[in-house]
Design a protein around this motif. Structure first.
Motif, PDB file in Angstrom:
ATOM      1  N   GLU A 164      44.536  48.250  43.585  1.00  0.00           N
ATOM      2  CA  GLU A 164      44.465  48.578  42.150  1.00  0.00           C
ATOM      3  C   GLU A 164      44.054  50.215  42.477  1.00  0.00           C
ATOM      4  O   GLU A 164      44.900  50.721  41.370  1.00  0.00           O
ATOM      5  N   LYS A 165      43.292  50.658  43.158  1.00  0.00           N
ATOM      6  CA  LYS A 165      43.014  52.157  43.356  1.00  0.00           C
ATOM      7  C   LYS A 165      44.430  52.688  43.812  1.00  0.00           C
ATOM      8  O   LYS A 165      44.705  53.670  43.190  1.00  0.00           O
TER       9      LYS A 165
ATOM     10  N   SER B   8      47.082  51.956  40.568  1.00  0.00           N
ATOM     11  CA  SER B   8      46.167  52.612  39.493  1.00  0.00           C
ATOM     12  C   SER B   8      46.863  51.474  38.442  1.00  0.00           C
ATOM     13  O   SER B   8      47.276  51.767  37.185  1.00  0.00           O
ATOM     14  N   LEU B   9      46.669  50.418  38.730  1.00  0.00           N
ATOM     15  CA  LEU B   9      47.154  49.069  37.834  1.00  0.00           C
ATOM     16  C   LEU B   9      45.937  48.081  37.903  1.00  0.00           C
ATOM     17  O   LEU B   9      45.770  47.482  38.723  1.00  0.00           O
ATOM     18  N   GLU B  10      45.424  47.882  36.776  1.00  0.00           N
ATOM     19  CA  GLU B  10      44.269  47.153  36.833  1.00  0.00           C
ATOM     20  C   GLU B  10      44.509  45.595  37.130  1.00  0.00           C
ATOM     21  O   GLU B  10      43.777  44.877  37.590  1.00  0.00           O
ATOM     22  N   GLN B  11      45.535  45.176  36.807  1.00  0.00           N
ATOM     23  CA  GLN B  11      45.956  43.743  36.989  1.00  0.00           C
ATOM     24  C   GLN B  11      45.808  43.370  38.411  1.00  0.00           C
ATOM     25  O   GLN B  11      45.706  41.962  38.670  1.00  0.00           O
ATOM     26  N   LEU B  12      46.000  44.138  39.230  1.00  0.00           N
ATOM     27  CA  LEU B  12      46.078  43.942  40.535  1.00  0.00           C
ATOM     28  C   LEU B  12      44.806  43.467  41.166  1.00  0.00           C
ATOM     29  O   LEU B  12      44.518  42.726  42.017  1.00  0.00           O
ATOM     30  N   ARG B  13      43.456  43.781  40.312  1.00  0.00           N
ATOM     31  CA  ARG B  13      42.265  43.351  40.743  1.00  0.00           C
ATOM     32  C   ARG B  13      42.231  41.785  40.446  1.00  0.00           C
ATOM     33  O   ARG B  13      41.513  41.062  41.248  1.00  0.00           O
TER      34      ARG B  13
ATOM     35  N   GLN C  65      36.721  47.411  41.856  1.00  0.00           N
ATOM     36  CA  GLN C  65      37.969  47.910  42.120  1.00  0.00           C
ATOM     37  C   GLN C  65      38.345  47.753  42.985  1.00  0.00           C
ATOM     38  O   GLN C  65      37.824  47.897  44.230  1.00  0.00           O
TER      39      GLN C  65
ATOM     40  N   THR D 180      37.289  51.241  31.355  1.00  0.00           N
ATOM     41  CA  THR D 180      38.714  50.565  30.896  1.00  0.00           C
ATOM     42  C   THR D 180      38.709  49.990  29.677  1.00  0.00           C
ATOM     43  O   THR D 180      37.696  49.850  29.043  1.00  0.00           O
TER      44      THR D 180
ATOM     45  N   GLU E   8      44.265  40.341  43.616  1.00  0.00           N
ATOM     46  CA  GLU E   8      43.259  40.408  44.781  1.00  0.00           C
ATOM     47  C   GLU E   8      42.171  39.526  44.898  1.00  0.00           C
ATOM     48  O   GLU E   8      41.551  39.210  45.852  1.00  0.00           O
TER      49      GLU E   8
END
Length: 244
Positions: free
Chosen positions: A198-199, A202-207, A194, A74, A210
């Motif tokens: 997020e998976k 497909s949005l990194e900020q959700l990591r 991940q 990323t 979470e």
């Protein structure tokens, strides 16, 4: 508080190979973005790339650039490598394909983070009405907020979902992919696996959400125009002429 902006720039792109070097009104796009960032109150601006052509281009126009590995999953990982030996408190992740990026938006996000020591990450959103294709288009990421203007969730879906006809004062918030990380959060982030959400999205900020971290959302009344495909360049050049 020391602030550093990093602009990750890759040569490879499925839709637009070599995009950072594409000429806009005679100058490469990465130069437009860099100079917009440099005009802000940030202490330092760095381009992080894995491509020699981009590296040389930034050097030629007098910008600061670092070479990074080519195997980063990323842009966030690339940013972490770029600043690992740099002393800084707040790192701003800017997209290299926004040559019209309003400098005031960067300054506003930095100011909000300085005044919100309880949060370790921030981003930007633009207020919109429920009407129109922007609400339903999955390419437009939406965010819903709590009463403290912190993100509850980001989604490509239409959130909040309008089960009934929304009242005239109802709004949605479109996410703008500018991020601010406190240093420790950035290096924690790249060690986290991940997450399921997020998976799915497909949005990194959700990591970040979470893992229980808060994300402050600065609401901007300005917008930018991203360059996703070659045909977008003409639109940006037209807007640049209008600014003069």
């Amino acid at each position: 508080m020391t602030t550093v902006a990093v602009i990750p720039a890759r040569f490879g792109s499925t839709r637009f190979p070599g995009k950072p070097l594409a000429l806009i009104a005679g100058r490469p796009m990465i130069q437009w973005t860099y100079e917009k960032a440099a005009a802000s109150k940030l202490d330092r601006v760095i381009v992080a790339t894995d491509d020699e052509k981009i590296f040389n281009c930034v050097k030629e126009f007098g910008g600061e650039v670092v070479m990074t590995r080519s195997d980063h999953p990323t842009g966030t990982d690339r940013i972490a490598e770029a600043i690992k030996d740099i002393e800084c408190d707040l790192i701003i992740n800017l997209q290299g394909d926004e040559p019209l990026l309003p400098t005031a938006v960067i300054d506003e996000l930095v100011e909000r983070m300085k005044n919100s020591p309880e949060v370790n990450m921030g981003t930007v959103a633009v207020k919109k009405s429920f009407d129109g294709e922007e609400y339903t288009n999955p390419n437009n990421v939406k965010v819903v907020l709590d009463k403290n203007q912190q993100a509850l969730y980001f989604s490509r879906c239409s959130i909040p979902f309008s089960r009934n006809t929304p009242d005239q004062d109802a709004s949605i918030y479109l996410h703008w992919g500018i991020y601010a990380y406190r240093r420790q959060l950035l290096f924690d982030f790249i060690t986290w696996p991940q997450g399921t959400l997020e998976k799915i999205e497909s949005l990194e900020q959700l990591r970040v959400l979470e893992h229980g971290e808060k994300i402050l959302v600065a609401i901007s009344d300005q917008e930018s125009v991203g360059v996703d495909a070659p045909e977008d360049i003409a639109k940006v050049e037209k807007l640049l002429k209008e600014e003069v």
